[in-house]
Design an enzyme around this catalytic site. Sequence first.
Site, PDB file in Angstrom:
ATOM      1  N   ASP A 117       0.797  -1.228   0.000  1.00 44.54           N
ATOM      2  CA  ASP A 117       0.000   0.000   0.000  1.00 44.54           C
ATOM      3  C   ASP A 117       0.836   1.288   0.000  1.00 44.54           C
ATOM      4  O   ASP A 117       0.671   2.134  -0.877  1.00 44.54           O
ATOM      5  CB  ASP A 117      -0.959  -0.017   1.190  1.00 44.54           C
ATOM      6  CG  ASP A 117      -1.941   1.142   1.173  1.00 44.54           C
ATOM      7  OD1 ASP A 117      -2.345   1.551   0.068  1.00 44.54           O
ATOM      8  OD2 ASP A 117      -2.305   1.643   2.243  1.00 44.54           O
ATOM      9  N   SER A 158      -8.256  -4.953 -13.361  1.00 42.68           N
ATOM     10  CA  SER A 158      -8.407  -3.602 -12.834  1.00 42.68           C
ATOM     11  C   SER A 158      -9.777  -3.085 -13.249  1.00 42.68           C
ATOM     12  O   SER A 158     -10.036  -2.849 -14.422  1.00 42.68           O
ATOM     13  CB  SER A 158      -7.289  -2.700 -13.382  1.00 42.68           C
ATOM     14  OG  SER A 158      -7.288  -1.468 -12.720  1.00 42.68           O
ATOM     15  N   ASN A 160     -14.199   0.504 -10.803  1.00 42.63           N
ATOM     16  CA  ASN A 160     -14.193   1.162  -9.490  1.00 42.63           C
ATOM     17  C   ASN A 160     -12.780   1.365  -8.945  1.00 42.63           C
ATOM     18  O   ASN A 160     -12.599   1.711  -7.782  1.00 42.63           O
ATOM     19  CB  ASN A 160     -15.042   0.381  -8.486  1.00 42.63           C
ATOM     20  CG  ASN A 160     -14.487  -0.998  -8.173  1.00 42.63           C
ATOM     21  OD1 ASN A 160     -13.457  -1.408  -8.703  1.00 42.63           O
ATOM     22  ND2 ASN A 160     -15.173  -1.725  -7.307  1.00 42.63           N
ATOM     23  N   LEU A 168      -3.678  -6.276  -1.060  1.00 39.00           N
ATOM     24  CA  LEU A 168      -2.631  -6.597  -2.027  1.00 39.00           C
ATOM     25  C   LEU A 168      -1.247  -6.233  -1.488  1.00 39.00           C
ATOM     26  O   LEU A 168      -1.091  -5.267  -0.738  1.00 39.00           O
ATOM     27  CB  LEU A 168      -2.871  -5.830  -3.334  1.00 39.00           C
ATOM     28  CG  LEU A 168      -4.231  -6.034  -4.011  1.00 39.00           C
ATOM     29  CD1 LEU A 168      -4.387  -5.049  -5.164  1.00 39.00           C
ATOM     30  CD2 LEU A 168      -4.388  -7.467  -4.497  1.00 39.00           C
TER      31      LEU A 168
END
Length: 377
Positions: A134, A152, A155, A169
């Site tokens: 992140d 992907s 949204n 992720l």
Amino acid sequence: MNMLQLKQQIIDYSKEIGIDKIGFASASPFIELKDRLYQQQELNYQSGFEEPDIKKRTTPELLVPKARSIIAIALAYPSKMKDAPRSTKSERRGIFCRASWGRDYHDVLREKLKLLEEFVQGMVPDVMTKSMVDTGELSDRAVAERAGIGWSAKNCSIITPEFGSYVYLGEIVTNLPLEPDSPIEDRCGTCNKCVEACPTDALVTGGQLNSNRCIAFLTQTKGMLAEEFRDKLGNRLYGCDTCQTVCPENKGKDLHLHPEMEPDPEVAKPLLKPLLTISNRDFKETYGHVSGSWRGKKPIQRNAIIALAHFKDETAVPDLLNLLKDDPRPVIRGTAAWALAKIAPARIEEKLQEATVKETDEEVLLELEKALARLEQ
């Protein structure tokens, strides 16, 4: 060493340590992403939380010399809360987004990635690796897309066939030449539900987000929230799930695979009024383990005030008056003034006038003036 064999060993070990999905990608530059990021920058659509150096965000070799591969991982999190407490007229509740349920996912994923790195280092002692979650330089979504974790979506989330978009992720950049996996075909098709449902029109178009309008971003800001967004916030304290909950790909997806990701209902859906006066110590003890606490208590308290106004909770008027009178933070005083005018317009004018006489902060004075002007309409 046989790289195909090593790849399979990494896959097998990832399952042993509780990684729900793993994929492998080339570490070549993310050319298309680079172009999109420059466009986002020009349009001022970035949140400011990202790595500012676009070259670092799109060139893995700047992070690991002679980078060849990226190992991408995904962990699924729950979408439904067991025994969720109800919000009542006298005890209204706020909500943290699903990505902030349970233990901070940054910590959970970092532990998994560390184990995976140590495993690879044990197999290849001189290997070079760098992991991130992140807040790292690379785009987790771009890596996951290239590695076949998911596609992907419109949204701006990664959607996996198995878990929907309810996944965290992370990735490891390495100089090992591991065979890449194939990306998954985009399945959004003509569906545009997420774009149409976005409360603030932050989804400019499918796959393009103006972060400065996104409620997930706005709930994390520390200043006075722009008035146009306050009524859109509802009872959200941190984050927003709207573009995920309306997605057909998420229908029926509710995974409870990791005990540490299970929410404490009283933390994930807390009472609003106690948040207004919570001490730093109590906030840290109660909320410090969730990702939604990373900006401290002030944004959460500001959002709690807005949520009470959303509910027009008259039982909160004494608490809000105390904040307007005594809280040392202008953002809290100003937001309280706005909320009081929303909740009790028929009986609050005198108190707002009194506050105007004593107030010295220009931003709070402006909020008081606007609140009084609305009462006169």
